[in-house]
Design an enzyme around this catalytic site. Sequence first.
Site, PDB file in Angstrom:
ATOM      1  N   THR A  49       0.853  -1.191   0.000  1.00 50.07           N
ATOM      2  CA  THR A  49       0.000   0.000   0.000  1.00 50.07           C
ATOM      3  C   THR A  49       0.888   1.240   0.000  1.00 50.07           C
ATOM      4  OG1 THR A  49      -0.148   0.390   2.393  1.00 50.07           O
ATOM      5  CG2 THR A  49      -1.551  -1.339   1.465  1.00 50.07           C
ATOM      6  N   CYS A  50       0.249   2.404   0.139  1.00 47.21           N
ATOM      7  CA  CYS A  50       1.005   3.651   0.098  1.00 47.21           C
ATOM      8  C   CYS A  50       1.889   3.835   1.322  1.00 47.21           C
ATOM      9  CB  CYS A  50       0.073   4.844  -0.045  1.00 47.21           C
ATOM     10  SG  CYS A  50      -1.111   5.006   1.303  1.00 47.21           S
ATOM     11  N   SER A 109      -2.368   1.968  11.111  1.00 46.37           N
ATOM     12  CA  SER A 109      -2.376   2.883   9.975  1.00 46.37           C
ATOM     13  C   SER A 109      -1.737   4.220  10.324  1.00 46.37           C
ATOM     14  CB  SER A 109      -3.806   3.122   9.496  1.00 46.37           C
ATOM     15  OG  SER A 109      -4.380   1.926   9.004  1.00 46.37           O
ATOM     16  N   GLU A 114      -8.402   4.370   9.791  1.00 48.44           N
ATOM     17  CA  GLU A 114      -8.817   4.473   8.377  1.00 48.44           C
ATOM     18  C   GLU A 114      -9.237   3.105   7.862  1.00 48.44           C
ATOM     19  OE1 GLU A 114      -7.158   3.372   5.483  1.00 48.44           O
ATOM     20  OE2 GLU A 114      -5.398   2.479   6.414  1.00 48.44           O
ATOM     21  N   GLY A 187      -9.050   4.763  -9.025  1.00 47.33           N
ATOM     22  CA  GLY A 187      -9.090   3.597  -8.154  1.00 47.33           C
ATOM     23  C   GLY A 187      -9.871   3.884  -6.881  1.00 47.33           C
ATOM     24  N   MET A 189      -8.832   4.757  -3.859  1.00 45.70           N
ATOM     25  CA  MET A 189      -8.427   5.967  -3.163  1.00 45.70           C
ATOM     26  C   MET A 189      -8.944   7.207  -3.892  1.00 45.70           C
ATOM     27  SD  MET A 189      -6.853   7.096  -0.467  1.00 45.70           S
ATOM     28  CE  MET A 189      -5.600   5.960   0.117  1.00 45.70           C
TER      29      MET A 189
END
Length: 419
Positions: A49-50, A109, A114, A187, A189
């Site tokens: 993930t980011c 997170s 989140e 996407g 997000m």
Amino acid sequence: MSVLTIGLSHRTAPVAMLERVSVSGDTLAKLLYDVQQDVCVAEAMVVSTCNRVEIYATVDRFHAALTSVSRLLSVHSGVPVEELTPHLYVHYDDRAVEHLFSMVCGLDSMVVGEGQILGQVRQALKLAQEHGTIGATLNELVQQALRVGKRAHADTGIDQAGASLVTAGLALAGPLEGRRALVVGAGSMSALAANTLLRLGVTDLVIANRTFERGLRLAESVGGRAVELHEVPRELVAADLVISCTGGGHHVITPGMLTGRDVFLLDLALPHDIDPAVREVPGTTLVDLEIIQHSVKGAREGDAVQTVRELVAEELAAFLNAGRAARVTPTVVALRSKAAGVVEAELGRLLMRLPELDGRARDEVALTVQRVVDKLLHEPTVRVKQLATSPGGDHYAEALRELFDLDPKMPEAMREVEL
């Protein structure tokens, strides 16, 4: 087989390092395949993930698997092992399960609570299933983690414990009502970003995406307008606010595309979508994941977070106890099977010595002998299941195998037996 987790996240690595290690697309699929093909690994799943990259694997040797998986992460990310190692964390067995449960609930997170991580882990599971790198052990673990995560978000106020990355980033942008916004990407997000902008009062919204049809669907859902990705420079001329989260691996916005008018840029992608050099352009404000990370540090943890921690502890205990009880089942089956074999053999000898017994008498003798055996075995089998859930519980099953000379792997021992 034991579960091994190796990874790095915003807690252990700067955003610049996360950007270098971030894997997606074909690289992610190749990493997944190579990990699963390692001689020490039976199953594998990668969560990328980011703000984290984590590899989950079922392994039979801890140290050998740790070395192999770390090396593969280095090879596929292009970051030398000696640079990567200081940022890695490792969880094994029970700790790996606890980490996954906590992560899916949003406790690990960047912005506590989140909900995006639920979808990201679900996508990681789907990818592993599609590539055939996951089996019963990891599948059961991840499915249970997703159930725990859904329960945490449904039954507690964890979603309100912290804003999403989008909301946290937009909090730095000032009032949004009446401003023109451009979202690059379509996407999950990007969809969250578009809906958040709509909720915060943005009425002029443009979606730019590489696949126009997908961008169009998102634009229609929020009452916006869709454009092709190559039209981003033109749309930047009129945009007051830009959110980009394609994660395509290259810059989609560069300094040369900006005109010097005031514009707020929010980059939620890893690797970065927006060239950091845009900060040199007058009137430009760029907020990225590193800035968001610093802006939410020290956020107060409320009652909801503590409630979720207790929920995770409860679910963890239940999952581990069920697993330990399941591991002793083959031993109990083997004991019951061996006892059934002894009863059958002794009844056969008795009937050979007393052939004059009629059918009714034979059935009564057989039933009586079986009842005696069942009563003798009932307490030990119930107790070994109970003790299996305690620390060191495997030793009780081992003692039972030694005392009765059992082999729970024998085919005949694995037939259906009423426990």
